[in-house]
Design an enzyme around this catalytic site. Structure first.
Site, PDB file in Angstrom:
ATOM      1  N   ASP A 662      37.767  43.331  49.398  1.00  0.00           N
ATOM      2  CA  ASP A 662      38.289  43.277  48.246  1.00  0.00           C
ATOM      3  C   ASP A 662      37.297  41.842  47.901  1.00  0.00           C
ATOM      4  O   ASP A 662      37.123  42.495  46.794  1.00  0.00           O
ATOM      5  CB  ASP A 662      39.905  42.674  49.015  1.00  0.00           C
ATOM      6  CG  ASP A 662      39.926  42.466  46.947  1.00  0.00           C
ATOM      7  OD1 ASP A 662      40.082  43.285  46.419  1.00  0.00           O
ATOM      8  OD2 ASP A 662      41.346  41.512  46.862  1.00  0.00           O
ATOM      9  N   LYS A 666      34.822  41.735  44.667  1.00  0.00           N
ATOM     10  CA  LYS A 666      34.597  40.631  43.983  1.00  0.00           C
ATOM     11  C   LYS A 666      33.450  39.950  43.697  1.00  0.00           C
ATOM     12  O   LYS A 666      33.113  39.534  42.837  1.00  0.00           O
ATOM     13  CB  LYS A 666      36.183  39.463  44.389  1.00  0.00           C
ATOM     14  CG  LYS A 666      37.152  40.614  43.859  1.00  0.00           C
ATOM     15  CD  LYS A 666      38.210  39.109  44.150  1.00  0.00           C
ATOM     16  CE  LYS A 666      39.510  39.700  44.050  1.00  0.00           C
ATOM     17  NZ  LYS A 666      41.093  39.169  45.173  1.00  0.00           N
TER      18      LYS A 666
END
Ligand code: ASP
Ligand code: MG
Length: 804
Positions: A662, A666
């Site tokens: 994750d 980003k």
């Protein structure tokens, strides 16, 4: 004295005629001095014309005639209308025998509509105790003998009317037939279709009336046709000049010949609604409005004839020949457009005249075809003309840009030189949407933004509620009306063009249905919804496939879903190309750091030419919490992790957070913001999960959390004094190249630095740039949670709404 004129719809059976009687009775009781001019009731004139045609072709007209009589007599059996009915019967019989009729006969037939109407109304009023009197204008308005379009003879008509009113004054309410008159032979004539308005203004003129009140079935004149534009506003006051430009009314109430008698005596005209007593209507006087008015008017059934040819350049007399052809064939041209190079000339004509226009032009330019001066004459059917009245070119870019943004490209446009009036030709299929877009833009009032929200879980649901709660305030402050017309999850959609209600959860349960993205797109098209935004609040990897069709169908995009930005670089580019080709935007501020203004800041810095050299920070709220607490507290890693799981800070399977993907996504999103072409696979991600725990199901994993403890206890102990652990993303390298170094890793930093001082579950970003040197721009705050994420998405909606 006031003159009241009632149109055919006002006088129709039931509600209509009852309202008319009530209005008149009311005014009489108030002591107002009034005279009434009436049209034929309902569609009488059209029906009489139709019966005539049927009779003339020897078909059976009797049934139609019976229907006509039944309607006209209605429930008023005691009113004697036999005289008119008998004459009509004879006339129709005659026409059916001869198989033809003259305009003179036609006028006799049509005149009965007004005669029946005035007679009936007089009788009803008398029954109600009003001193009403039937006035037959065949005895008052004398005309020339142009049957069907007769011209009143001023002097004698005026004298007749004045004398008549002298004889029948005081408490008498005269019920006057509109539309009809007679010539010197006392043959019945009519003043042209819609002629009752003309009669009313003549009477008003002759009698020096203080006002003419024209009762219709609409509230007055609008900024646009309210049937087509939901937000159309009624105009309270306008000048005759301005009113004259409005084509919708121009042909009827505001026809030049109707207005002139009023202008001559400065008599105000008020347009009122029979069916809406409260309304003050629109007042038209000779005084112009200071600010000027703006309205939209439409010509619907028109075609565009286009004549093209290289040889037209500099050739004289071409236009003259075109217009002679049009004139000879009685084809009226409403718009012409011609470039200065004269390579092509476009003409807008009535749809039913277009083929004729083309054929006649082909004949006229036959020789020019041979000489290749003209190479084609084409007709584009199904176009409409929108005229923006009161619009000049200084601000025309606003409605124009709004149209383009909504994928409506006008086929041509032109302006009048003196008057303020710009006309656009658009495809008929786009008329409704175009009107709404222009209307929203030029009146500044509530530009409508139509939103489809996909995913109504935590973030999506919160967003819907936030929008519904703030919609009214936003409309007041920013003149933007947020309308959520679609809510969907992966299986069902709820559609409502007027906007979902706070009760949407129940609505979607009761009225939701299974769908594909095409259904949503089709719904938006069908209902001509403008300024479309699609919002992806799902975490779905497949929903992203819908982005391209959505952008191609005129939707701007917003997502909190990160998938679209982290698939292959080629998809990333492709999506941006489709967006650019369709002049659409895609915002995703919440992809990184939730509502924190991170992406927007980076975008601005990058666009302004600022050289970003490094981005570094704690990208995950979950991992921020874990390591902030693990560093500060004297507790095993598994205990802190459990706490996080129990508080709902992690994904249901905490490994999704711990694996670092994750954070990697980003970081990739930020890198691509700087035009770097990295792929996800190129990110160097330190997975926090011990290898043997990476596979297997969640429950198993959750039972083995203590196996983290020795590993992290050692890492913690191995640090230098006064250092803490942080799990960071870092973008570095020469960022002017195509690719950068993307690393996601656990680091040990001094506790007295900004990064080392981080608390709670805050996200934290440092942006290093050339101008800022070694003092980075720092953005820090709550970088997770449904409320802040929904707010962030909301911010994107407002950014898009403000655009263009
Ligand atoms: N009854 C006539 C018509 O329909 C005149 C009018 O209504 O003004 O044209
Ligand atoms: Mg953000």
């Amino acid at each position: 004295m006031k003159i009241l004129k009632f149109g055919g719809k006002s006088l129709s059976n039931g509600d209509g005629i009852n309202k008319v009687v009530a209005i008149i009775t009311d005014k009489v009781n108030q002591g107002e001095e009034i005279a009434i001019v009436v049209s034929a009731r309902g569609n009488a004139t059209d029906e009489l014309e139709e019966i005539l045609k049927v009779a003339a072709t020897n078909k059976d007209y009797k049934l139609l005639f019976e229907g006509f009589k039944k309607y006209q007599q209605d429930e008023y059996e005691n009113v004697d209308l036999s005289e008119e009915f008998n004459v009509l019967e004879k006339l129709f019989e005659g026409v059916s025998l001869i198989g033809d009729y003259s305009n003179k006969i036609k006028d006799q037939v049509l005149s009965k509509g007004e005669l029946l109407s005035a007679k009936l109304l007089t009788a009803i009023l008398i029954e109600n105790g009003i001193n009403a009197r039937f006035a037959d204008t065949r005895e008052l308005i004398k005309t020339d003998s142009k049957f069907g379009d007769a011209q009143p003879l001023e002097q004698i008509s005026k004298k007749n009317v004045i004398n008549y009113f002298k004889e029948n004054n005081g408490t008498t309410v005269n019920i006057i037939t509109g539309f009809i008159g007679s010539n010197n032979n006392n043959d019945t004539t009519t003043l042209g279709r819609n002629g009752s308005n003309y009669t009313a203004s003549l009477i008003a003129n002759y009698l020096n009336a203080e006002e003419l009140q024209n009762y219709t079935h609409v509230d007055g004149i609008y900024t646009a046709n309210p049937d087509l534009v939901l937000d159309a506003k009624k105009i309270d006051h306008l000048s005759f000049n301005e009113a004259n430009e409005i084509a919708n009314f121009g042909a009827t109430i505001l026809h030049a010949k109707t207005i002139i008698p009023l202008l001559e005596k400065n008599i105000p005209l008020r347009i009122l609604n029979t069916f809406n007593h409260e309304n003050k209507g629109t007042l038209i006087t000779s005084n112009s409005n200071k600010e000027g008015i703006k309205t939209l008017s439409v010509l619907e059934n028109v075609s565009l004839v286009n004549l093209e040819g290289r040889g037209l350049l500099g050739k004289t007399g071409v236009d003259a020949r075109i217009f002679r052809v049009m004139g000879d064939n009685d084809i009226s041209v409403s718009i012409i457009s011609q470039g200065s190079s004269e390579r092509g000339i476009g003409l807008v004509v009535a749809a039913d005249k277009a083929t004729k226009a083309m054929i006649e032009l082909e004949k006229e330019f036959e020789n020019d075809f041979y000489s290749k001066d003209v190479n084609k004459i084409t007709v584009t059917d199904d176009v409409s003309v929108i005229s923006i009245i009161g619009q000049d070119l200084s601000t025309f870019h606003k409605p124009y840009t709004a149209l383009i943004k909504n994928k409506i490209v006008p086929i041509l446009f032109n302006n009048t030189v003196t008057g303020k009036n710009v006309s656009l030709v658009v495809k008929k299929s786009q008329l409704n949407k175009a009107l709404n877009v222009i209307h929203g833009e030029i009146f500044g009032v509530s530009k409508k933004i139509n939103i489809a929200i996909f995913g109504h879980g935590l973030v999506g649901g919160t967003l819907i509620n936030q929008i519904l709660e703030s919609a009214a305030t936003i409309e007041k402050r920013k003149d933007i009306k947020l309308n959520v017309f679609a809510i969907a999850n992966s299986s069902n959609v709820l559609l409502n063009k007027n906007g979902v209600t706070p009760n949407w959860k129940n609505e979607i349960q009761n009225n939701g249905f299974s769908y594909t993205i095409d259904d949503v797109i089709a719904y938006a098209n069908e209902h001509h919804l403008e300024n479309l935004i699609a919002i992806d609040n799902t975490a779905s990897a497949t929903f992203v496939e819908n982005y391209i069709p959505l952008a191609e169908s005129s939707f701007d995009l917003i997502s909190s879903n990160k998938v679209a930005n982290t698939l292959s670089y080629s998809f990333y580019k492709k999506l941006r190309k489709v967006l650019a080709d369709n002049q659409k935007s895609y915002l995703y501020e919440t992809n990184v750091g939730a509502g924190l203004p991170l992406i927007d800041t980076i975008k601005l810095l990058h666009l302004s030419g600022e050289n970003i050299t490094k981005i570094k920070g704690v990208f995950s709220g979950t991992l921020s919490y874990l390591f902030n607490n693990f560093s500060a507290k004297d507790a095993p890693f598994s205990e802190i992790l459990k706490e996080a799981i129990e508080n709902g800070y992690t994904e249901p399977d905490p490994r999704e957070d711990l694996c670092g993907n994750d954070v990697g996504r980003k970081l990739l999103i930020l890198a691509r913001e700087l035009d770097l072409q990295n792929e996800f696979e190129e990110i160097d991600i330190q997975n926090l999960i011990p290898e043997h725990l990476r596979e297997g199901d969640v429950s198993d994993f959750l039972n083995k959390l203590t196996e983290f403890d020795p590993i992290y206890a050692k890492i913690k102990a191995d640090q230098k004094p006064n250092h803490v652990l942080r799990y960071i993303g870092e973008l570095s390298g020469d960022l002017q190249n195509d690719k950068g170094n993307l690393e996601v890793k656990l680091v040990s930093v001094p506790s007295d630095t900004a990064l080392g001082g981080l608390k709670g579950s805050d996200s934290f970003f440092e942006i290093y740039t050339e101008s800022y040197g070694d003092r980075p721009i720092v953005i820090q705050g709550a970088g997770a949670g449904s409320a802040v994420t929904a707010r962030g998405v909301f911010g994107d909606i407002l950014r898009l709404s403000d655009k263009g």
